[in-house]
Write an enzyme that holds these catalytic residues in place. Structure first.
Site, PDB file in Angstrom:
ATOM      1  CG  ASP A  13      26.455 -17.442  14.737  1.00  0.00           C
ATOM      2  OD1 ASP A  13      25.369 -17.395  14.149  1.00  0.00           O
ATOM      3  OD2 ASP A  13      27.141 -18.468  14.823  1.00  0.00           O
ATOM      4  CE  LYS A  16      25.721 -12.054   9.296  1.00  0.00           C
ATOM      5  NZ  LYS A  16      26.492 -12.888  10.215  1.00  0.00           N
ATOM      6  N   GLY A  40      20.575 -17.432  10.903  1.00  0.00           N
ATOM      7  CA  GLY A  40      19.555 -17.127  11.902  1.00  0.00           C
ATOM      8  C   GLY A  40      19.824 -15.742  12.446  1.00  0.00           C
ATOM      9  CD  GLN A 225      25.432 -18.459   6.075  1.00  0.00           C
ATOM     10  OE1 GLN A 225      25.516 -18.050   4.944  1.00  0.00           O
ATOM     11  NE2 GLN A 225      24.291 -18.836   6.592  1.00  0.00           N
TER      12      GLN A 225
HETATM   13  P1  IMP Z   1      25.966 -25.264   6.131  1.00  0.00           P
HETATM   14  O1  IMP Z   1      25.937 -23.820   5.744  1.00  0.00           O
HETATM   15  O2  IMP Z   1      24.726 -25.720   6.828  1.00  0.00           O
HETATM   16  O3  IMP Z   1      26.372 -26.152   5.014  1.00  0.00           O
HETATM   17  O4  IMP Z   1      27.128 -25.435   7.244  1.00  0.00           O
HETATM   18  C1  IMP Z   1      28.500 -25.273   6.923  1.00  0.00           C
HETATM   19  C2  IMP Z   1      29.241 -24.592   8.068  1.00  0.00           C
HETATM   20  O5  IMP Z   1      28.795 -23.242   8.189  1.00  0.00           O
HETATM   21  C3  IMP Z   1      29.012 -25.238   9.445  1.00  0.00           C
HETATM   22  O6  IMP Z   1      30.196 -25.104  10.199  1.00  0.00           O
HETATM   23  C4  IMP Z   1      27.924 -24.376  10.049  1.00  0.00           C
HETATM   24  O7  IMP Z   1      27.937 -24.412  11.464  1.00  0.00           O
HETATM   25  C5  IMP Z   1      28.319 -23.010   9.515  1.00  0.00           C
HETATM   26  N1  IMP Z   1      27.201 -22.078   9.427  1.00  0.00           N
HETATM   27  C6  IMP Z   1      26.232 -22.044   8.489  1.00  0.00           C
HETATM   28  N2  IMP Z   1      25.384 -21.032   8.721  1.00  0.00           N
HETATM   29  C7  IMP Z   1      25.842 -20.389   9.806  1.00  0.00           C
HETATM   30  C8  IMP Z   1      25.405 -19.225  10.510  1.00  0.00           C
HETATM   31  O8  IMP Z   1      24.427 -18.546  10.164  1.00  0.00           O
HETATM   32  N3  IMP Z   1      26.161 -18.869  11.586  1.00  0.00           N
HETATM   33  C9  IMP Z   1      27.262 -19.566  11.957  1.00  0.00           C
HETATM   34  N4  IMP Z   1      27.706 -20.639  11.341  1.00  0.00           N
HETATM   35  C10 IMP Z   1      27.005 -21.048  10.256  1.00  0.00           C
END
Ligand code: IMP
Length: 425
Positions: A13, A16, A40, A225
């Site tokens: 977040d 990017k 996102g 991420q």
């Molecule tokens: P997952 O990727 O859905 O398995 O989530 C694993 C961890 O990564 C969690 O803490 C999510 O909140 C975090 N996470 C996954 N995608 C994002 C992102 O695009 N931005 C911020 N945090 C993310």
């Protein structure tokens, strides 16, 4: 001709999407190389906001080749929905400009069911995932039980694979998690109409990249991420399930590491984190609330409130070390206006020692206490500032200090969501 990798240097977040969008006119192709629709990317163009999850941000630029690399986990339902939404805005998403690697693993409904069932089963120990099925899909990839995009070209093979994989998953779902079994036949049936739409987009992404390079073109690799959510180098186990470091642009895109020429690290002027896990500079006071509200810090995908905290130079230094960041883009500097003081974490106190890099033991970061340096804040609204020299002295000082602490120059500063609100040094 120079290929660029864009990565988030915190916990995601960082903004990017906006930077990828800004740099896209200078490249010929934009590639996503890891993650899935847990990402996102919000991009604002001409006052209009686009929310991108799976499709590379380059899609907003006419004629750019957009590639979904093998390192991505692709949910066909989400991909088609996102494509429809963008198409309804008049964008061209033809198969000649939007291509998906045949080696991409498909994220199917049972991955989502498993992700959510497991999180619920774990209770207080949950990771706080986005619930999108990302972890279970990468598990299948590593467990050699994944369904790949190329399997859409052979439904007999795909049906056999789905049947086999669901025999295992259903035992877990019904036996341990107390959920309903997923029907393999229905899963395959649901995929048929989606396959018709996806098949024209399937490609050898690696070959596409060589073609761009052979024609003298340049490529941008769009990370999702952030470095500290990396499966190996992040705050394990509170991480995502892919490698988010710059090096994975090579493996997840299908290009040689020697073809990656510049790594741009995106860093927010403060730090945020969604989900569980250690966060040494987290603010649970009114300053944290001020940042959360002023920065509108809500997750793009899940709408969750993001935890907010001070800028942490220790985690940025680690990102520089892991990714060879050539320059930083500092985003959302405008959000800090109005704070009497701005603090930067320069080191941690950890088990009686002062350390310059995050500890590696599981839970170690949770024990680390931030060492802060206080700097004067600034009152001025920055949203209308367009040059670095027009920034208040205290804001310039904050940037300079960050450069000293990380050893990396800040090449751009963002002071708002639109393209124009970017100061290029
Ligand atoms: P997952 O990727 O859905 O398995 O989530 C694993 C961890 O990564 C969690 O803490 C999510 O909140 C975090 N996470 C996954 N995608 C994002 C992102 O695009 N931005 C911020 N945090 C993310």
């Amino acid at each position: 001709m120079s290929n660029i990798v864009i990565i988030g240097t915190q916990w995601g977040d960082e903004g990017k999407g906006k930077i990828v969008d800004m740099l896209a006119p200078g490249v010929d192709a934009v590639v996503r190389f890891q993650g899935g629709h847990n990402a996102g990317h919000t991009v604002t163009v001409g006052g209009k906001s686009y929310k991108l999850k799976l499709i590379p941000s380059g899609i907003l630029h006419k004629g750019k080749l957009c590639l979904v690399g093998n390192g991505v986990v692709l949910d066909p339902v989400e991909f088609c929905a996102e494509a429809d939404a963008l198409r309804s805005e008049g964008l061209d998403l033809g198969p000649e400009r939007l291509k998906i690697s045949r080696k991409c693993h498909l994220l199917l409904s049972y991955h989502k069911v498993l992700d959510q069932a497991r999180e619920a089963w774990k209770g207080d120990d949950k990771i706080g995932t986005t619930g999108r099925g990302i972890g279970p899909c990468y598990e299948d990839k590593a467990g050699r039980a994944g369904i790949r995009a190329c399997d859409l070209e052979d439904f007999d093979l795909l049906s056999r694979k789905v049947k086999m994989v669901l025999a295992e998953k259903n035992a877990l779902l019904t036996g341990l998690y107390g959920k309903k079994a997923v029907d393999p036949e229905e899963t395959v049936r649901e995929l048929k109409p989606l396959a018709v739409r996806l098949l024209p987009h399937l490609a050898d992404v690696s070959e596409e990249l060589s073609r761009v390079e052979a024609a003298g073109g340049s490529i941008m690799f769009e990370g999702a991420q952030g470095v500290h959510l990396d499966i190996d180098h992040g705050t394990y186990p509170f991480v995502t399930s892919s490698n988010t470091v710059a090096g994975n642009a090579a493996a997840g895109g299908g290009i040689a590491p020697s073809r990656l020429h510049r790594v741009i690290g995106i860093a927010k002027a403060y730090t945020t984190r969604v989900g569980a896990g250690a966060f040494p500079t987290e603010l649970t006071d009114e300053v944290g609330e001020y940042i959360q509200e002023k920065g509108a810090e809500f997750g793009t995908v899940t709408g969750r409130r993001r935890r907010c905290g001070r800028l942490d130079a220790v985690i940025l230094r680690e990102s520089v070390r892991l990714c060879g960041v050539n320059d930083f883009v500092l985003t959302k500097l405008d959000v800090l206006s109005g704070l009497p003081e701005v603090e930067i974490c320069t080191a941690y106190e950890y088990r009686g020692r002062r350390i310059q890099y995050p500890p590696q033991a599981e839970g170690g970061l949770g024990e680390a206490r931030p060492v802060y340096e206080r700097l004067p804040g600034w009152r001025e609204d920055l949203s209308g500032v367009r040059t670095f020299s027009d920034l208040p002295g205290a804001a310039r000082n904050y940037i300079r200090r960050l450069e000293e602490l990380t050893g990396v120059p800040v090449s751009m500063v963002s002071v708002g969501a639109s393209r124009e609100q970017t100061l290029v040094r």
